[in-house]
Scaffold this active site. Structure first.
Site, PDB file in Angstrom:
ATOM      1  N   GLY A 149       0.782  -1.233   0.000  1.00 10.37           N
ATOM      2  CA  GLY A 149       0.000   0.000   0.000  1.00 10.37           C
ATOM      3  C   GLY A 149       0.811   1.278   0.000  1.00 10.37           C
ATOM      4  N   ALA A 150       0.177   2.351  -0.477  1.00 11.14           N
ATOM      5  CA  ALA A 150       0.717   3.709  -0.368  1.00 11.14           C
ATOM      6  C   ALA A 150       0.203   4.325   0.935  1.00 11.14           C
ATOM      7  CB  ALA A 150       0.279   4.546  -1.564  1.00 11.14           C
ATOM      8  N   TRP A 151       0.631   5.564   1.225  1.00 10.48           N
ATOM      9  CA  TRP A 151       0.297   6.154   2.530  1.00 10.48           C
ATOM     10  C   TRP A 151      -0.904   7.082   2.517  1.00 10.48           C
ATOM     11  CZ3 TRP A 151       0.751  11.100   1.143  1.00 10.48           C
ATOM     12  CH2 TRP A 151       1.784  11.472   0.263  1.00 10.48           C
ATOM     13  N   VAL A 229       5.222   5.360  -9.779  1.00 12.95           N
ATOM     14  CA  VAL A 229       5.680   4.686 -11.001  1.00 12.95           C
ATOM     15  C   VAL A 229       7.069   4.051 -10.816  1.00 12.95           C
ATOM     16  CG1 VAL A 229       6.311   5.033 -13.427  1.00 12.95           C
ATOM     17  CG2 VAL A 229       4.199   6.032 -12.520  1.00 12.95           C
ATOM     18  N   GLU A 249      -1.444   0.000  -9.350  1.00 12.97           N
ATOM     19  CA  GLU A 249      -2.173   1.271  -9.227  1.00 12.97           C
ATOM     20  C   GLU A 249      -1.130   2.342  -8.954  1.00 12.97           C
ATOM     21  OE1 GLU A 249      -5.164   1.897  -9.813  1.00 12.97           O
ATOM     22  OE2 GLU A 249      -6.152  -0.047  -9.793  1.00 12.97           O
ATOM     23  N   CYS A 283      -3.919  10.059  -6.003  1.00 13.49           N
ATOM     24  CA  CYS A 283      -3.263   9.648  -7.253  1.00 13.49           C
ATOM     25  C   CYS A 283      -3.995  10.140  -8.494  1.00 13.49           C
ATOM     26  CB  CYS A 283      -3.166   8.137  -7.294  1.00 13.49           C
ATOM     27  SG  CYS A 283      -4.754   7.356  -6.990  1.00 13.49           S
ATOM     28  N   LYS A 450      -1.429   3.626 -19.742  1.00 13.98           N
ATOM     29  CA  LYS A 450      -0.034   4.049 -19.914  1.00 13.98           C
ATOM     30  C   LYS A 450       0.764   3.793 -18.609  1.00 13.98           C
ATOM     31  CE  LYS A 450      -1.023   8.207 -21.934  1.00 13.98           C
ATOM     32  NZ  LYS A 450      -0.955   9.385 -22.795  1.00 13.98           N
TER      33      LYS A 450
HETATM   34  P1  NAD Z   1       5.920   4.472  -3.029  1.00 17.93           P
HETATM   35  O1  NAD Z   1       6.017   3.959  -4.415  1.00 17.93           O
HETATM   36  O2  NAD Z   1       7.072   5.196  -2.467  1.00 17.93           O
HETATM   37  O3  NAD Z   1       5.600   3.290  -2.007  1.00 17.93           O
HETATM   38  C1  NAD Z   1       4.483   2.451  -2.172  1.00 17.93           C
HETATM   39  C2  NAD Z   1       4.678   1.170  -1.381  1.00 17.93           C
HETATM   40  O4  NAD Z   1       5.687   0.387  -2.020  1.00 17.93           O
HETATM   41  C3  NAD Z   1       5.155   1.377   0.057  1.00 17.93           C
HETATM   42  O5  NAD Z   1       4.486   0.454   0.887  1.00 17.93           O
HETATM   43  C4  NAD Z   1       6.642   1.057  -0.031  1.00 17.93           C
HETATM   44  O6  NAD Z   1       7.187   0.592   1.188  1.00 17.93           O
HETATM   45  C5  NAD Z   1       6.653  -0.044  -1.064  1.00 17.93           C
HETATM   46  N1  NAD Z   1       7.914  -0.244  -1.778  1.00 17.93           N
HETATM   47  C6  NAD Z   1       8.881   0.659  -2.042  1.00 17.93           C
HETATM   48  N2  NAD Z   1       9.873   0.080  -2.744  1.00 17.93           N
HETATM   49  C7  NAD Z   1       9.530  -1.215  -2.934  1.00 17.93           C
HETATM   50  C8  NAD Z   1      10.137  -2.326  -3.590  1.00 17.93           C
HETATM   51  N3  NAD Z   1      11.303  -2.216  -4.204  1.00 17.93           N
HETATM   52  N4  NAD Z   1       9.479  -3.491  -3.585  1.00 17.93           N
HETATM   53  C9  NAD Z   1       8.279  -3.625  -2.992  1.00 17.93           C
HETATM   54  N5  NAD Z   1       7.666  -2.618  -2.343  1.00 17.93           N
HETATM   55  C10 NAD Z   1       8.283  -1.423  -2.312  1.00 17.93           C
HETATM   56  O7  NAD Z   1       4.608   5.360  -3.010  1.00 17.93           O
HETATM   57  P2  NAD Z   1       4.061   6.266  -1.839  1.00 17.93           P
HETATM   58  O8  NAD Z   1       4.963   7.454  -1.730  1.00 17.93           O
HETATM   59  O9  NAD Z   1       3.782   5.444  -0.640  1.00 17.93           O
HETATM   60  O10 NAD Z   1       2.649   6.720  -2.434  1.00 17.93           O
HETATM   61  C11 NAD Z   1       2.501   7.764  -3.346  1.00 17.93           C
HETATM   62  C12 NAD Z   1       2.377   7.228  -4.756  1.00 17.93           C
HETATM   63  O11 NAD Z   1       1.322   6.279  -4.821  1.00 17.93           O
HETATM   64  C13 NAD Z   1       2.000   8.315  -5.745  1.00 17.93           C
HETATM   65  O12 NAD Z   1       2.748   8.166  -6.920  1.00 17.93           O
HETATM   66  C14 NAD Z   1       0.536   8.052  -6.011  1.00 17.93           C
HETATM   67  O13 NAD Z   1       0.083   8.526  -7.248  1.00 17.93           O
HETATM   68  C15 NAD Z   1       0.469   6.579  -5.905  1.00 17.93           C
HETATM   69  N6  NAD Z   1      -0.909   6.151  -5.631  1.00 17.93           N
HETATM   70  C16 NAD Z   1      -1.618   5.516  -6.609  1.00 17.93           C
HETATM   71  C17 NAD Z   1      -2.920   5.126  -6.380  1.00 17.93           C
HETATM   72  C18 NAD Z   1      -3.736   4.428  -7.442  1.00 17.93           C
HETATM   73  O14 NAD Z   1      -4.718   3.807  -7.103  1.00 17.93           O
HETATM   74  N7  NAD Z   1      -3.384   4.521  -8.708  1.00 17.93           N
HETATM   75  C19 NAD Z   1      -3.507   5.364  -5.138  1.00 17.93           C
HETATM   76  C20 NAD Z   1      -2.754   6.003  -4.161  1.00 17.93           C
HETATM   77  C21 NAD Z   1      -1.450   6.380  -4.420  1.00 17.93           C
END
Ligand code: NAD
Length: 483
Positions: A149-151, A229, A249, A283, A450
């Site tokens: 998950g994201a935060w 991304v 996502e 997002c 994309k």
């Molecule tokens: P992030 O990519 O930094 O982290 C997301 C998750 O991935 C965290 O739990 C992190 O610990 C984990 N992670 C990091 N590196 C990893 C690896 N190498 N292998 C496995 N897991 C790993 O993102 P964030 O800063 O937590 O969230 C913000 C981002 O999330 C923004 O780009 C936002 O657009 C996106 N987002 C997308 C959606 C959607 O539904 N499309 C929803 C919410 C947030």
């Protein structure tokens, strides 16, 4: 409220701790105070979680789907009953105002559990007649799914992944963001209280390394990530190594196009919802607001007037409608973008400054005269920064709206019916809005085109991503062979 959880992880139906794991301090973004201290999962915890998931999944898949669905629906009702406490916790975890969390987080998680709980019994195969012989198909679970998950929406993300996974008969190991680790533990608690057998929804905490160790484990069949991304690229590549199923996502830089004939008040509301809800940390936000020449000045004037109603402060106060950024780090990143916007020649209309004092507050910020080549118009900022760009014709607006590597969402405000549908058809984005922005009903597919992602969450479409089809050929006549 007690914000320190019983233990860091929830594995095989109970809280578990291993203090050998790296420390994770949970910070309340409104004050900067540490409100809980957790530990990242050690390899031993990850191993326990995957073993528990693997062991529990087969039996769960053998339950009648109606009974599986009943557990999810029961959890949904429990979440609604406890909405207040869950929303207070979500606000501590993220800093988002209670005014939002009480209507958008646990409630959205409950919607997903209720929806997929209701759908579980309708997940069926089909009968394919072949004259005498026939084929029937079974829709089977994938096995062990990993959710990461994201935060920004910790409760919602946990539920949006758990609900379809469990409805289809899978088990899940979920790793929340290290920034917001508290809410998913409550989701696990409630699911088990609702009757989910131990091992089917496990929560392990940790930084990226813990996520990475989960994805490459041979016990894992599917990975669903909500994140940026760059992380998506890494996770997709690691999953590809084991040919694991993925849902991605990811981020966006979505366009919102406002034509001269739009209802001004609705368009301003749309732009506010597309940029400042959750302090801009969404997002799907429509951060490139293309405004046609004839309405531009009136739009900016009304927007600035409406932004005067922003009330910052203690996010637990129900009157407050604008919270801090989720972390100090995120505020620094967003301030960097604001500086670039000014340096590259955009006109700062309002905001742009941090609020001095405790907490990571940042003013809602609007730039006008933004051009397509500016950094603030190209990169995902993930904060309360709106870029207003000028345009004259529909063709121009559509071409420029699509001139991005992202494709998560897009919106249009106009009173011309045919133009609205033409624009929606032309947008290269997974979710489009006509005279609205950022609605995310569980009934509708959600996901990106994309670079914004792979696969879809929510709706019947999510079932495709948490199950696989088996074909069974049945011969009714004698079997023939050449010799
Ligand atoms: P992030 O990519 O930094 O982290 C997301 C998750 O991935 C965290 O739990 C992190 O610990 C984990 N992670 C990091 N590196 C990893 C690896 N190498 N292998 C496995 N897991 C790993 O993102 P964030 O800063 O937590 O969230 C913000 C981002 O999330 C923004 O780009 C936002 O657009 C996106 N987002 C997308 C959606 C959607 O539904 N499309 C929803 C919410 C947030």
């Amino acid at each position: 409220m007690q914000t320190q959880p019983t233990a860091s992880h929830f594995v095989n139906g109970e809280y578990v701790e291993d203090t050998a794991g790296e420390v994770i301090d949970v910070i309340y973004p409104a004050t900067g105070e540490v409100i809980a201290t957790l530990h990242a999962a050690t390899p031993a915890i990850v191993d326990q979680a995957l073993n528990a998931a693997k062991a529990a999944q087969k039996e769960w898949a053998g339950w009648s789907p109606t009974e599986r669905g009943r557990v999810l629906r029961r959890a949904a009702y429990m979440i609604r009953d406890r909405n207040h406490d869950l929303s207070v916790l979500e606000t501590y975890d993220t800093g988002k105002p209670y005014q939002e969390t009480s209507v958008a987080d646990a409630t959205s998680g409950a919607d997903a559990l209720e929806y997929f709980g209701g759908l579980a019994a309708s997940i069926t195969g089909e009968h394919i007649p072949l004259g005498g012989d026939f084929v029937y198909t079974r829709r089977e679970p994938l096995g062990v799914c990993v959710g990461i998950g994201a935060w920004n929406y910790p409760t919602q993300i946990a539920c949006w992944k758990a609900a379809p996974a469990l409805a289809c008969g899978n088990a899940m190991v979920f790793k929340p963001s290290e920034t917001t680790p508290l809410c998913a533990l409550k989701v696990a608690e409630i699911l088990h209280e609702a009757g989910l057998p131990a091992g089917l929804f496990n929560v392990v905490q940790g930084y990226g390394a813990v996520g990475a160790s989960l994805i490459s484990d041979p016990r894992v069949d599917k990975v669903s990530l909500t994140g940026s991304v760059p992380t998506g690229r890494k996770v997709y590549a690691a999953a590809a190594e084991g040919l694991r199923h993925v849902t991605m996502e990811l981020g966006g830089k979505s366009p919102l196009v406002i034509f001269d004939d739009a209802n001004l008040e609705n368009a301003v509301s749309g732009a506010i919802m597309a940029n400042f809800y959750s302090t801009g940390q969404v997002c799907s936000n429509g951060t490139r607001v293309f405004v046609q020449g004839g309405i531009k000045e009136a739009f900016l004037e009304r927007l600035v007037t409406r932004l005067a109603n922003v009330k910052m402060g203690d996010p637990q106060d129900p009157e407050v409608n604008f919270g801090p950024m989720a972390s100090e780090r995120q505020r620094d990143i967003v301030e960097g973008f604001i500086e670039k916007g000014v340096a590259e020649g955009a006109r700062l209309v309002t905001g742009g400054k941090r609020v001095e004092g405790p907490g990571s507050f940042l003013e809602p910020t609007v730039f006008a005269n933004v051009t397509d080549d500016m950094t603030i118009a190209r990169d995902e900022i993930f904060g309360p920064v709106m870029s207003v760009l000028d345009f004259e014709t529909e063709e121009e607006a559509l071409a420029r709206a699509n001139a991005t590597e992202f494709g998560l969402s897009a919106g249009v405000f106009t009173s011309d019916l045919t133009r609205a549908h033409r624009m929606a058809a032309g947008f290269e984005a997974g979710t489009c809005f006509i005279n609205s922005y950022n609605d995310a009903p569980v009934e509708a597919p959600f996901g990106g085109m994309k670079l914004s992602g792979v696969g879809r969450e929510n709706s019947k479409a999510a079932i495709e991503h948490y199950s696989q089809i088996k074909s069974i050929y049945v011969r009714m006549s004698e079997m023939e062979a050449p010799f």
